[in-house]
Write an enzyme that holds these catalytic residues in place. Structure first.
Site, PDB file in Angstrom:
ATOM      1  N   CYS A 301       0.825  -1.156   0.102  1.00 27.28           N
ATOM      2  CA  CYS A 301      -0.058   0.011   0.030  1.00 27.28           C
ATOM      3  C   CYS A 301       0.924   1.230  -0.033  1.00 27.28           C
ATOM      4  CB  CYS A 301      -0.977   0.192   1.217  1.00 27.28           C
ATOM      5  SG  CYS A 301      -2.235  -1.245   1.189  1.00 27.28           S
ATOM      6  N   ALA A 302       1.284   1.396  -1.367  1.00 28.41           N
ATOM      7  CA  ALA A 302       2.715   2.392  -1.106  1.00 28.41           C
ATOM      8  C   ALA A 302       2.318   4.020  -1.248  1.00 28.41           C
ATOM      9  CB  ALA A 302       3.545   1.923  -2.167  1.00 28.41           C
ATOM     10  N   GLY A 303       1.166   4.146  -1.568  1.00 31.60           N
ATOM     11  CA  GLY A 303       0.929   5.503  -1.679  1.00 31.60           C
ATOM     12  C   GLY A 303       0.988   6.337  -0.532  1.00 31.60           C
ATOM     13  N   PRO A 304       1.285   7.609  -0.377  1.00 33.62           N
ATOM     14  CA  PRO A 304       1.822   8.591  -1.354  1.00 33.62           C
ATOM     15  C   PRO A 304       3.239   8.229  -1.620  1.00 33.62           C
ATOM     16  CG  PRO A 304       1.631   9.914   0.634  1.00 33.62           C
ATOM     17  CD  PRO A 304       1.050   8.474   0.865  1.00 33.62           C
ATOM     18  N   GLY A 305       4.132   7.303  -0.882  1.00 33.67           N
ATOM     19  CA  GLY A 305       5.436   7.287  -1.258  1.00 33.67           C
ATOM     20  C   GLY A 305       6.560   7.390  -0.278  1.00 33.67           C
ATOM     21  N   GLY A 306       6.283   7.821   0.641  1.00 30.88           N
ATOM     22  CA  GLY A 306       7.347   8.032   1.823  1.00 30.88           C
ATOM     23  C   GLY A 306       7.767   6.772   2.289  1.00 30.88           C
ATOM     24  N   GLU A 326       0.356   0.200  -5.698  1.00 26.12           N
ATOM     25  CA  GLU A 326      -0.475   1.303  -4.855  1.00 26.12           C
ATOM     26  C   GLU A 326      -1.939   1.053  -5.814  1.00 26.12           C
ATOM     27  OE1 GLU A 326      -3.112   3.652  -3.530  1.00 26.12           O
ATOM     28  OE2 GLU A 326      -1.193   3.223  -2.377  1.00 26.12           O
ATOM     29  N   ASP A 369       1.025  -0.925   4.816  1.00 27.07           N
ATOM     30  CA  ASP A 369       0.388  -0.003   5.807  1.00 27.07           C
ATOM     31  C   ASP A 369      -1.015   0.318   5.234  1.00 27.07           C
ATOM     32  OD1 ASP A 369       0.129   2.299   7.019  1.00 27.07           O
ATOM     33  OD2 ASP A 369       1.864   3.367   6.094  1.00 27.07           O
ATOM     34  N   CYS A 422      -1.657   3.924  10.655  1.00 27.93           N
ATOM     35  CA  CYS A 422      -1.510   5.413  11.403  1.00 27.93           C
ATOM     36  C   CYS A 422      -2.813   5.423  12.195  1.00 27.93           C
ATOM     37  CB  CYS A 422      -1.493   6.555  10.298  1.00 27.93           C
ATOM     38  SG  CYS A 422      -0.963   8.084  11.069  1.00 27.93           S
TER      39      CYS A 422
END
Length: 491
Positions: A301-306, A326, A369, A422
């Protein structure tokens, strides 16, 4: 004798009470700072926008006017975020000053009243200036009639300071602890209850957490390994304005604020803006020993990339490949931008993690994530506390469980999965992990995996609880309330 036409004589203004002349009409004056703040609040209310996305472009536009100074930008930012953070408290105060239910007040009027309440109760702006500026704003955006209502309400609010109002509008702690905390610390009652359940303990801990949610967070940078260094960022930000991270060796805190995009390393993608809790999650996944192959990593779940950018940099140092997936194409493009220039091999795809585009057992490390309520980032997105509802968690639950199951399927036997959110809400953290491991849910079966203690992989970070999972907290760690469980696939 002049040949210019004679100007008509102005009629005297009608006499008011006592024979006094009425004041001539004066056009309302636009205050660019308060107009900007009002515009952001309307976008948040009308379009479900996020202030951290709406405010920056409006500030950039405002700065094109040479009369708009840095202090104006700072005041606009404080008015927006301060009003959003304290919205619950100000609503209770406003409600006590009007003769109708709060829901019957038009939203634009309520926004002006909230901005005025924050200036009166949450800043050092003098009372007369706060009232007059708010009434002037009301004249511009609402008209003279409703401006009179705003004036009357704000004068009532100005009669007491914040402490006195809280004594009036909040129930005693002994009578209703959750509602008392909700009003005092401006959180919905259900959020107070959920955070308290997750945190445990007595009154002091939950009050510290709620207070931390209402503080302005520092901007934290990450120096992506092999591409930048903390020393470079400290020098670029300036010794007087920057501090090293508390826990992450790659973190630099912009203690005095500032514009990250002005830094060369950030513009070039060698560094980025990333909360230290997010950095710790990525670092912990990378730090767990695995036997045998360690060549293929997945951010599901890579977005937004941090996290993906940090993982890619860490993977590159070991010669490992990162696949960043993503679901949303526009967010996948943000991931591509974050990873651009990474020295190691990587690929970004737009794919649904619950319907994987890869074969089972393909990866040695997987980070998932998952989408969540975002209750762990209320410092950064204060409007989220008012936007979320308890029933939203029911909508996230099947997705979170599905993503974790697929993550455990994607990793090889002996490989590691990091499940992160989060959010500290138990329904999005421990309950999800426990349900997946035990096969709870329609059509589910137990998964062959074991929880491993995540605490040793956040070396030096205190107050990590009893394990094996880890919950970070704003008031204890100065980070967002990130959750991490590490699981090793056993069969």
């Amino acid at each position: 004798m002049s040949d210019q036409p004679r100007q008509p004589r102005r009629k005297p203004a009608p006499a008011g009470a006592g024979g006094k002349q009425a004041k001539p009409y004066r056009r309302p004056q636009k205050d660019p700072v308060r107009m900007l703040a009002f515009e952001v609040l309307r976008a948040v209310d009308e379009r479900d926008a996020y202030a951290n996305l709406v405010l920056p472009p409006l500030l950039r536009k405002a700065r094109q006017d040479e009369n708009f100074q840095a202090r104006d930008a700072a005041l606009a930012t404080e008015l927006v975020y301060g009003t959003l953070r304290r919205q619950g408290t100000y609503d209770a105060v406003i409600k006590a000053c009007i003769d109708r239910p709060l829901r019957e007040v038009d939203p634009p009027v309520l926004d002006v009243l909230s901005l005025g309440a924050h200036q009166l109760l949450g800043t050092r702006i003098p009372t007369h200036a706060a009232v007059s500026a708010s009434v002037e704003l009301a004249r511009v955006v609402l008209g003279d009639g409703r401006a009179k209502f705003v004036n009357a309400v704000l004068r009532k609010i100005a009669a007491h300071d914040l402490d006195a109002w809280l004594e009036r509008v909040a129930p005693p702690y002994e009578d209703d602890a959750e509602e008392h905390l909700a009003v005092y610390h401006s959180h919905p009652r259900w959020v107070v209850s959920a955070l308290w359940d997750s945190l445990g303990g007595g009154r002091a801990g939950i009050e510290d957490l709620l207070e931390a949610d209402n503080e302005r967070p520092e901007v934290t940078l990450v120096a992506r390994p092999g591409r930048s260094t903390p020393e470079e960022l400290l020098e670029a930000v300036g010794e007087d304005s920057a501090l090293p991270g508390r826990w992450s060796p790659y973190a630099v805190r912009m203690a005095e604020g500032g514009e990250p995009g002005a830094l060369e390393a950030v513009r070039e993608g060698r560094a980025g803006v990333q909360d230290e809790g997010s950095q710790l999650v990525a670092m912990a996944l990378a730090a767990v020993p695995v036997e045998g192959r360690d060549e293929r990593w997945l951010d599901g779940c890579a977005g937004p990339g941090g996290k993906a950018a940090l993982l890619a940099a860490l993977a590159a140092q070991r010669g490992a490949f990162l696949l960043a997936s993503e679901k949303q194409p526009h967010r996948a493009r943000l991931v591509e931008r974050s990873l651009a220039g990474n020295p190691g091999p990587y690929q970004v795809i737009a794919a649904d993690g619950t319907r994987p585009a890869w074969l089972p057992g393909s990866f040695d490390r997987v980070l998932m994530d998952v989408p969540c309520s975002g209750l762990g980032a209320l410092r950064r997105r204060p409007e989220a506390r008012w936007r979320r509802r308890p029933e939203d968690l029911e909508g996230f639950a099947p997705l979170q469980r599905g993503l974790l199951r697929e993550a455990l399927s994607a990793v090889r036997v002996g490989g590691i999965v990091g499940y992160a959110t989060c959010s500290p809400h138990l329904a999005e953290t421990r309950v999800v992990v426990d349900d997946v491991l035990k096969g709870r849910g329609a059509g589910a079966s137990p998964v062959s995996a074991e929880l491993i203690d995540a605490r040793p992989f956040m070396s030096g970070v205190p107050a990590l609880g009893d394990g094996p999972d880890v919950q970070l907290w704003p008031h204890l760690h100065g980070t967002d309330a990130m959750y991490l469980a590490l699981l090793r696939r056993t069969a």
